[in-house]
Enzyme design. Structure first.
Site, PDB file in Angstrom:
ATOM      1  N   ASN A  17      77.414  35.239  15.594  1.00 11.09           N
ATOM      2  CA  ASN A  17      77.756  36.326  14.683  1.00 11.09           C
ATOM      3  C   ASN A  17      76.625  36.543  13.683  1.00 11.09           C
ATOM      4  OD1 ASN A  17      77.967  34.282  12.738  1.00 11.09           O
ATOM      5  ND2 ASN A  17      80.196  34.185  12.867  1.00 11.09           N
ATOM      6  N   HIS A  73      83.530  43.049  23.700  1.00  7.14           N
ATOM      7  CA  HIS A  73      82.952  41.939  22.935  1.00  7.14           C
ATOM      8  C   HIS A  73      83.370  41.993  21.471  1.00  7.14           C
ATOM      9  CE1 HIS A  73      80.495  39.627  25.670  1.00  7.14           C
ATOM     10  NE2 HIS A  73      79.982  40.730  26.188  1.00  7.14           N
ATOM     11  N   GLU A 107      70.061  46.722  25.206  1.00 12.24           N
ATOM     12  CA  GLU A 107      70.129  45.348  25.717  1.00 12.24           C
ATOM     13  C   GLU A 107      70.389  45.373  27.223  1.00 12.24           C
ATOM     14  OE1 GLU A 107      72.828  41.306  24.991  1.00 12.24           O
ATOM     15  OE2 GLU A 107      73.621  43.293  24.472  1.00 12.24           O
ATOM     16  N   HIS A 108      71.386  46.135  27.648  1.00  9.82           N
ATOM     17  CA  HIS A 108      71.715  46.312  29.066  1.00  9.82           C
ATOM     18  C   HIS A 108      71.577  47.790  29.418  1.00  9.82           C
ATOM     19  CE1 HIS A 108      74.340  42.958  27.590  1.00  9.82           C
ATOM     20  NE2 HIS A 108      73.842  42.352  28.658  1.00  9.82           N
ATOM     21  N   ASP A 155      75.862  39.034  33.542  1.00 10.68           N
ATOM     22  CA  ASP A 155      76.506  38.184  32.534  1.00 10.68           C
ATOM     23  C   ASP A 155      76.903  36.832  33.098  1.00 10.68           C
ATOM     24  OD1 ASP A 155      76.317  39.660  30.266  1.00 10.68           O
ATOM     25  OD2 ASP A 155      78.383  40.369  30.243  1.00 10.68           O
ATOM     26  N   HIS A 174      29.692  27.176  12.628  1.00  7.93           N
ATOM     27  CA  HIS A 174      30.015  27.508  14.010  1.00  7.93           C
ATOM     28  C   HIS A 174      28.732  27.586  14.842  1.00  7.93           C
ATOM     29  CE1 HIS A 174      33.962  28.521  12.452  1.00  7.93           C
ATOM     30  NE2 HIS A 174      34.392  28.858  13.664  1.00  7.93           N
TER      31      HIS A 174
END
Length: 427
Positions: free
Chosen positions: A209, A258, A322-323, A356, A415
């Site tokens: 969450n 969800h 996301e999907h 999933d 260097h």
């Protein structure tokens, strides 16, 4: 869902806003709890476990006997399903190993990189209203394949300290070595700082969450690495006139269920399909046990009727879901145009649910537009790439003057000297 017909591109940014969450005091509260855990260890973890999860027990670690008992308690068909999913996830992630190759960039100069597993990884598995044992497989199996030496898992207990047996079974199957009945901010803090019971981890994985996400972001600033910013779940479906409205509605609801802070987006070039899909959504949502959460998500979701396939793809890439589900003709060709997405599902018979659970790909993915710059969890998430180089005397004689010129131009004399001294020794 709110519907829009051919909105101008200038309105896309406003219309595609993710659900807004009040975070005015989120980070302040989270940081205060993390500070207590860092200072007090187990005592603070137990205090907040009682406050947030109602667990008053002293035992934070799950015993091997509890894990064995959980395996016995699970139905055989569920165990068989979890094993099959684990096999597919293992096969896909094992294929991601990249062989080490040495490259001679010029004569006498050889460079290569070696994949080295992150030694200690912590996995967070949310509790809440659903036992996400599938996430255990998604996070634990790649860690084992990568060769992480220490894999621990934290997940919230119930008031009696119990953890869903499927989580425990999946953890053993995935290769998790230690499991702790700790949830929320206190779990992230325990894995980031280490306590008397929970070891300090080098990288933390897993969704949660907004408090868990805030905790991960805060510890990620200076204490331990995290997988990615991860928020509420989301899906975007592109549907032309070949799409099945019932399928599309089910895909939208699979993410809406969800919770109220999730978001689903429907894009279509067919008004008939769009209207039929919305009708199916209204019909199917009433049959869901998690109807209230799904309806909350739908209230902040959108459906768009657009003019062409190219415009649908442009809006999808702008949103960076996301999907992404491609319920269109020639879906494989269309998929080649995807630029921003966490995971893509091609064709009418590839539901998001497959990713999933059991197809093999990982479902821990970037949300909230982070697919523009983040990948989902994969084998490389658990690996560091260490580069190596080796230069022979002959190689340095050829490359050295190039380095000297560049170092001098940057006013970095030491260097240059590191090369010049070696070149002189070769004369």
């Amino acid at each position: 869902m709110q519907s829009y017909i051919n909105p101008p591109k200038s309105d896309w940014s406003d219309l595609l806003q993710r659900p807004r969450v009040d975070v005015s005091d989120l980070y302040e509260k989270t940081e205060a709890i993390l500070a207590e855990i860092q200072q007090e260890g187990d005592a603070a973890v137990r205090r907040y476990s009682e406050r947030f999860d109602g667990y008053r027990g002293a035992e934070l670690e799950v015993t091997q006997a509890e894990i064995t008992q959980a395996e016995t308690a699970l139905p055989e068909d569920l165990k068989a399903a979890i094993r099959r999913a684990a096999d597919n996830i293992e096969k896909f992630h094992a294929s991601q190993w990249q062989p080490m190759q040495k490259v001679e960039t010029q004569t006498g100069v050889t460079c290569w990189q070696k994949s080295v597993p992150i030694e200690k990884v912590g996995l967070y598995i949310p509790g809440g209203t659903a036992p996400l044992f599938s996430t255990v497989l998604m996070l634990g199996i790649p860690a084992r394949i990568a060769g992480c030496k220490e894999i621990v898992l934290c997940t919230p207990p119930d008031e009696q300290g119990g953890i869903h047996p499927a989580i425990l079974f999946a953890a053993r199957l995935a290769g998790v070595q230690r499991i702790f009945r700790i949830g929320g901010i206190q779990a992230i803090g325990a894995m980031a700082y280490g306590t008397e019971t929970v070891p300090k981890m080098y990288k933390i994985f897993g969704p949660g969450n907004r408090f868990v996400t805030a905790a991960k972001q805060l510890v990620g600033l200076k204490n331990t690495a995290i997988d990615m910013p991860a928020g509420p779940s989301e899906v975007l479906v592109m549907a032309d006139d070949s799409a099945n409205p019932a399928f599309v509605a089910a895909d939208l609801l699979s993410q809406a269920e969800h919770g109220a802070d999730s978001q689903v987006i429907l894009l279509s070039t067919s008004d008939e399909v769009l209207q039929a899909t919305l009708a199916e959504v209204d019909k199917q949502v009433k049959q869901l046990p998690r109807q209230a959460g799904a309806e909350g998500a739908l209230s902040d979701s959108r459906a768009f009727l657009l003019t062409s396939l190219d415009e649908m793809m442009e809006m999808s890439n702008f949103y960076a879901p996301e999907h992404l589900i491609l319920s269109v003709r020639n879906a494989s060709e269309v998929a080649e145009k995807v630029v921003n997405a966490g995971s893509v599902f091609i064709g009418h018979y590839t539901p998001e649910s497959a990713g999933d659970y059991a197809s093999g790909t990982n479902h821990t993915l970037p949300t909230h537009g982070h697919a523009r710059s983040y990948s989902g969890v994969n084998l490389d998430s658990y690996i560091r790439k260490i580069t190596f180089q080796e230069i022979t005397p002959e190689g340095l004689q050829e490359l050295g003057p190039i380095i000297e010129i560049m170092a001098e131009a940057e006013l970095l004399q030491a260097h240059k000297n590191a090369v010049s001294l070696r070149l002189k020794s070769l004369q």
